[in-house]
Design an enzyme around this catalytic site. Structure first.
Site, PDB file in Angstrom:
ATOM      1  N   ILE A 120      -3.639  41.914  42.879  1.00 12.06           N
ATOM      2  CA  ILE A 120      -3.534  43.149  43.598  1.00 12.06           C
ATOM      3  C   ILE A 120      -2.452  43.845  44.195  1.00 12.06           C
ATOM      4  CG2 ILE A 120      -5.230  44.460  45.290  1.00 12.06           C
ATOM      5  CD1 ILE A 120      -6.751  42.658  43.298  1.00 12.06           C
ATOM      6  N   GLU A 121      -1.599  43.049  44.698  1.00 11.56           N
ATOM      7  CA  GLU A 121      -0.185  43.532  45.008  1.00 11.56           C
ATOM      8  C   GLU A 121       0.631  43.833  44.214  1.00 11.56           C
ATOM      9  OE1 GLU A 121       0.845  43.793  48.305  1.00 11.56           O
ATOM     10  OE2 GLU A 121      -0.647  42.955  49.515  1.00 11.56           O
ATOM     11  N   SER A 122       0.841  43.201  43.039  1.00 10.79           N
ATOM     12  CA  SER A 122       1.761  43.392  42.258  1.00 10.79           C
ATOM     13  C   SER A 122       1.383  43.388  40.739  1.00 10.79           C
ATOM     14  CB  SER A 122       2.982  42.362  42.425  1.00 10.79           C
ATOM     15  OG  SER A 122       2.494  41.020  42.268  1.00 10.79           O
ATOM     16  N   TYR A 169      -8.466  47.321  48.982  1.00  9.27           N
ATOM     17  CA  TYR A 169      -7.751  46.222  48.733  1.00  9.27           C
ATOM     18  C   TYR A 169      -8.851  45.050  48.464  1.00  9.27           C
ATOM     19  CZ  TYR A 169      -3.716  43.076  49.121  1.00  9.27           C
ATOM     20  OH  TYR A 169      -2.657  42.315  49.251  1.00  9.27           O
TER      21      TYR A 169
END
Length: 559
Positions: free
Chosen positions: A186-188, A290
């Protein structure tokens, strides 16, 4: 037993929390932790934490359970357009551009319409310590992964074969749920070089201040936020600290993205509610999706076959090894000598900003496993390759304590490297003749000046590969045997002769003729009761290194 009370400062936005390991029992019992931390406690500058006496641990397996899926049909929201477009950044990686073009996964009716009950049942069957909720928002993200961004998901699945074992080992070591390994997706999008508009960097998207807070090295040459291993340890510590505050993994994951300050505001504006879905619309717009995206990622990776999604194979090497380098080194030096693409070095070692290992302390260099031994065998040549070009020595401060500077030579091609240990009586010319090489080469390979070598010194010699074993056996040969390889014989007659001298009346002196390889200590051993100092004193010699072959020494026997 009286309970101990400790005063611990707690600053929620940008403060280091204590990092004791979270045991599985405290990890699961979210409601209990949440009830102990009121909203007012979250915003205060300091708080009291009661530490009870240790209690006997129970079997950790007793805490493993399947969470019931929290289904809410009243929630709905659109997918953030920025989140959808960020998935495309993965395509800029070298190992994605070099994916096997012949690969193709099966495609059979990918847009299959599934009922909500199917999604709920599948989520319920995933063993997870984190609640896997289901609603229209989660469903939208599942469709994003399984239908609209299929190619990117397959790339991430392929990369997960390399990154997930790293995350899993660290999460297991620190006692956190294994499902947290999906956060970097999800972040990168599993891009270690990902850089957000706000300046967050790396797989786990650390901001500069947070990275330094968790002991990540960030300077002109190195950014450990992009180091898969070190950044993972830092992320785990941060997640543990957030869990101590919230006791709820949904809130922890939200706080990881937008910071605990924004989560606290959402809790307050919702009347103190601590369920993620109750505060959903109070969270910042970019953070709302998120947790749903996190749940959707877990679902997609667990049920990829049901959606005809398969890992897309790439040239990214799975089997790697790590070497610790304490000298300055440029990627070009490694690339040219051992023939590895520089772009592959960059992707295996994303933490180096300028393609340089700065030295001064040990830095890690990750290489494909098949090239590790090649690097070790050619490391002298690697460090010497265009060293003055990549690292100019001008204006450098020389350390007077460094009496010997490191030397590296360029190894000849198609030759085998053997080592020869210098023995008493050896000389540069003799060694060169035995190995059938030029003395100039021997001096160059070993940085020998004025033909000075020492007994016990190991010399590098390059010989034909077919004769490597033959020349390697020279270490076990005697001087006469090595001379015999040249067709020369060595006289074995003794040169120690006893004579009377005019200076003595009782004939107690003998004369010894110095031979090649002798020193005062070895000579003294030939005469019991005589020390090397006795010989030097009797012959008026002050310098122990002044012996010459053929010199006669007077020695007095001890009675």
């Amino acid at each position: 037993m009286r309970r101990k009370i400790f005063l611990i400062p707690l600053v929620l936005l940008g403060t280091v929390f204590s990092c004791s390991t979270i045991k599985p029992s405290t990890t699961i019992k979210e409601d209990k932790v949440a009830s102990e931390n009121t909203l007012s406690e979250l915003d205060t500058v300091s708080t009291y934490i009661a530490v009870s006496e240790p209690v006997s641990e129970t079997d950790t397996l007793a805490f493993l359970k399947l969470n019931n899926v929290d289904v809410r049909y009243d929630l709905d929201d659109d997918i953030n357009s920025n989140f959808s477009s960020n998935l495309d950044s993965l395509l800029h990686l070298w190992y994605i551009k070099n994916t096997d073009s012949n690969y193709s996964s099966e495609r059979v009716n990918t847009n299959v319409t599934l009922s909500d009950s199917v999604y709920i049942q599948r989520l319920q069957q995933i063993p997870s310590l984190i609640d896997l909720s289901y609603n229209k928002i989660v469903k939208n993200y599942i469709k994003l992964y399984s239908e609209k961004r299929r190619s990117q998901v397959e790339y991430m699945m392929g990369l997960s074969e390399y990154y997930f074992p790293i995350f899993e080992e660290i999460l297991d070591k620190e006692g956190l749920p294994q499902e947290l390994k999906y956060l970097p997706i999800i972040e990168s999008a599993l891009n270690p070089k990902a850089l957000s508009r706000a300046g967050a960097s790396g797989l786990w998207q650390f901001m500069y201040g947070t990275g330094r807070m968790y002991k990540l090295d960030i300077n002109s040459f190195v950014d450990e936020r992009r180091d898969p291993v070190k950044s993972s340890y830092a992320a785990v510590k941060y997640l543990k600290d957030m869990y101590k505050v919230y006791g709820n993994w949904h809130l922890v994951i939200a706080a990881y993205n937008c910071g605990p300050g924004n989560v606290n505001k959402a809790i307050r504006r919702s009347g103190g509610k601590r369920n993620y879905w109750d505060i959903y619309y109070r969270l910042p717009r970019e953070t709302r999706g998120y947790v749903p995206a996190f749940i959707a990622a877990i679902y997609t990776f667990n049920y990829h076959k049901e959606h005809n999604l398969y890992p897309k194979k790439s040239n990214f090497p799975i089997a790697c090894d790590t070497l610790m380098i304490d000298e300055t080194l440029h990627f070009d030096q490694v690339s040219k000598v051992i023939s590895i693409p520089k772009e592959q070095l960059r992707d295996l070692n994303p933490q180096y900003r300028a393609d340089i290992l700065p030295g001064g302390k040990a830095y890690s260099l990750k290489l494909p496993l098949k090239l590790t031994s090649k690097f070790i065998d050619n490391q002298d040549s690697i460090f010497a390759y265009k060293k003055d070009y990549y690292f100019s020595q001008k204006d450098k401060v020389v350390n007077p304590s460094d009496r010997y500077q490191k030397f590296a030579h360029v190894a000849p091609k198609d030759k085998a490297k053997v080592y020869y240990k210098v023995k008493p009586g050896d000389a540069v010319g003799l060694i060169a003749s035995w190995f059938h090489i030029r003395t100039s080469d021997l001096r160059y390979w070993n940085n020998i000046r004025r033909n000075l070598i020492k007994v016990g010194q190991k010399l590098v010699v390059y010989v034909p590969k077919s004769k490597a074993d033959y020349y390697g056996s020279f270490n076990s040969m005697s001087y006469a045997q090595k001379q015999a390889t040249l067709g020369k014989s060595v006289s074995t007659t003794t040169t120690t002769v006893a004579k009377s001298t005019p200076e003595t009346e009782d004939g107690s002196y003998v004369y010894y003729t110095v031979r090649r390889g002798d020193n005062f200590w070895t000579i003294a051993k030939k005469f019991p009761g005589v020390s090397n100092y006795d010989i030097m004193k009797l012959n008026n010699i002050n310098d122990a290194g002044s012996l010459k072959v053929g010199q006669k020494l007077r020695i007095k026997r001890k009675s």
